[in-house]
Design a protein around this motif. Structure first.
Motif, mmCIF file in Angstrom:
data_model
loop_
_atom_site.group_PDB
_atom_site.id
_atom_site.type_symbol
_atom_site.label_atom_id
_atom_site.label_comp_id
_atom_site.label_asym_id
_atom_site.label_seq_id
_atom_site.Cartn_x
_atom_site.Cartn_y
_atom_site.Cartn_z
ATOM 1 N N PRO A 24 87.984 55.657 110.396
ATOM 2 C CA PRO A 24 88.309 56.762 111.304
ATOM 3 C C PRO A 24 87.134 57.743 111.398
ATOM 4 O O PRO A 24 86.535 58.099 110.380
ATOM 5 N N GLN A 25 86.789 58.135 112.613
ATOM 6 C CA GLN A 25 85.709 59.097 112.796
ATOM 7 C C GLN A 25 86.155 60.159 113.793
ATOM 8 O O GLN A 25 86.602 59.837 114.900
ATOM 9 N N THR A 44 91.231 64.187 118.305
ATOM 10 C CA THR A 44 91.016 62.778 118.634
ATOM 11 C C THR A 44 90.076 62.134 117.625
ATOM 12 O O THR A 44 89.020 62.690 117.299
ATOM 13 N N PHE A 45 90.478 60.969 117.160
ATOM 14 C CA PHE A 45 89.664 60.151 116.268
ATOM 15 C C PHE A 45 89.345 58.831 116.953
ATOM 16 O O PHE A 45 90.169 58.292 117.696
ATOM 17 N N ASN A 46 88.143 58.314 116.690
ATOM 18 C CA ASN A 46 87.805 56.955 117.080
ATOM 19 C C ASN A 46 88.001 56.087 115.845
ATOM 20 O O ASN A 46 87.569 56.451 114.744
ATOM 21 N N LEU A 47 88.672 54.959 116.030
ATOM 22 C CA LEU A 47 88.982 54.064 114.919
ATOM 23 C C LEU A 47 88.284 52.725 115.123
ATOM 24 O O LEU A 47 88.343 52.149 116.215
ATOM 25 N N LEU A 48 87.648 52.225 114.067
ATOM 26 C CA LEU A 48 86.896 50.976 114.121
ATOM 27 C C LEU A 48 87.468 49.999 113.110
ATOM 28 O O LEU A 48 87.789 50.376 111.982
ATOM 29 N N ASN A 49 87.587 48.745 113.508
ATOM 30 C CA ASN A 49 88.044 47.675 112.617
ATOM 31 C C ASN A 49 86.905 46.678 112.440
ATOM 32 O O ASN A 49 86.521 45.994 113.384
ATOM 33 N N ILE A 140 93.055 55.124 103.833
ATOM 34 C CA ILE A 140 91.650 55.514 103.922
ATOM 35 C C ILE A 140 91.625 57.011 104.260
ATOM 36 O O ILE A 140 92.418 57.475 105.080
ATOM 37 N N ALA A 141 90.754 57.736 103.606
ATOM 38 C CA ALA A 141 90.656 59.177 103.828
ATOM 39 C C ALA A 141 89.873 59.481 105.102
ATOM 40 O O ALA A 141 89.017 58.701 105.522
ATOM 41 N N PHE A 142 90.182 60.625 105.713
ATOM 42 C CA PHE A 142 89.415 61.093 106.855
ATOM 43 C C PHE A 142 89.308 62.615 106.791
ATOM 44 O O PHE A 142 90.108 63.279 106.133
ATOM 45 N N VAL A 143 88.311 63.139 107.476
ATOM 46 C CA VAL A 143 88.118 64.583 107.571
ATOM 47 C C VAL A 143 87.717 64.928 109.004
ATOM 48 O O VAL A 143 87.210 64.090 109.742
ATOM 49 N N ALA A 144 87.952 66.175 109.370
ATOM 50 C CA ALA A 144 87.533 66.693 110.670
ATOM 51 C C ALA A 144 87.387 68.190 110.541
ATOM 52 O O ALA A 144 88.015 68.824 109.689
#
Length: 159
Positions: A24-25, A44-49, A140-144
């Motif tokens: 997640p970004q 809004t997050f962009n998610l990559l697999n 998975i952790a995320f930050v913003a």
């Protein structure tokens, strides 16, 4: 018996760890509404697999802080499957946050910080079984972080 438990634990760990977590970004934030009691913001997050198989996303759990104080805690069902991305394509997902006006009083602009986790189901029958039985639920952790111009009361942006 101890050998059997150790073998089972080892196979579970090795069998479930082959799935890489989604990435997640933070992309952006957007003011949605402003009322007397609070403002709402869409993050809004962009998610990559990076896995060769799709990953099912389950839930976002997050906390929002302003000046080191917790202003909002949220849960949002992700309810989406993230497809494999061979060329770095991402999928967008949004998270709502609400900031009470009491944290905005007397300020023209605030900086908010979000930290949280994204829960997902790893690939494979064993991983799915462990997830469904609440024995292993990977996250998975995320930050913003972003700044917000404090809007006037009753300012509404249409959806």
């Amino acid at each position: 018996m101890l050998k059997l438990i150790s073998l089972l634990l080892c196979s579970v760990t090795l069998g479930c760890s082959s799935t890489r977590p989604p990435v997640p970004q933070f992309q952006s934030s957007k003011l949605k509404n402003s009322f007397e009691e609070a403002v709402s913001v869409e993050v809004t997050f962009n998610l990559l697999n990076n896995n060769p198989e799709p990953i099912h996303l389950v839930r976002f759990k997050y906390t929002v802080l302003i000046d080191g104080k917790v202003v909002y805690e949220g849960l949002k069902k992700a309810e989406q499957t993230l497809p494999y991305s061979s060329r770095g394509e991402t999928v967008s997902s949004t998270i709502p946050i609400v900031i009470p006006r009491s944290y905005l009083e007397g300020k023209e602009e605030v900086t908010w910080h979000m930290n949280g986790s994204l829960q997902y189901v790893a690939n494979g029958a064993l991983a799915e079984t462990l997830f469904e039985s609440n024995l292993w639920q990977p996250t998975i952790a995320f930050v913003a972080s972003d700044s917000l111009e404090v809007p006037p009361i009753e300012w509404i942006l249409g959806y």
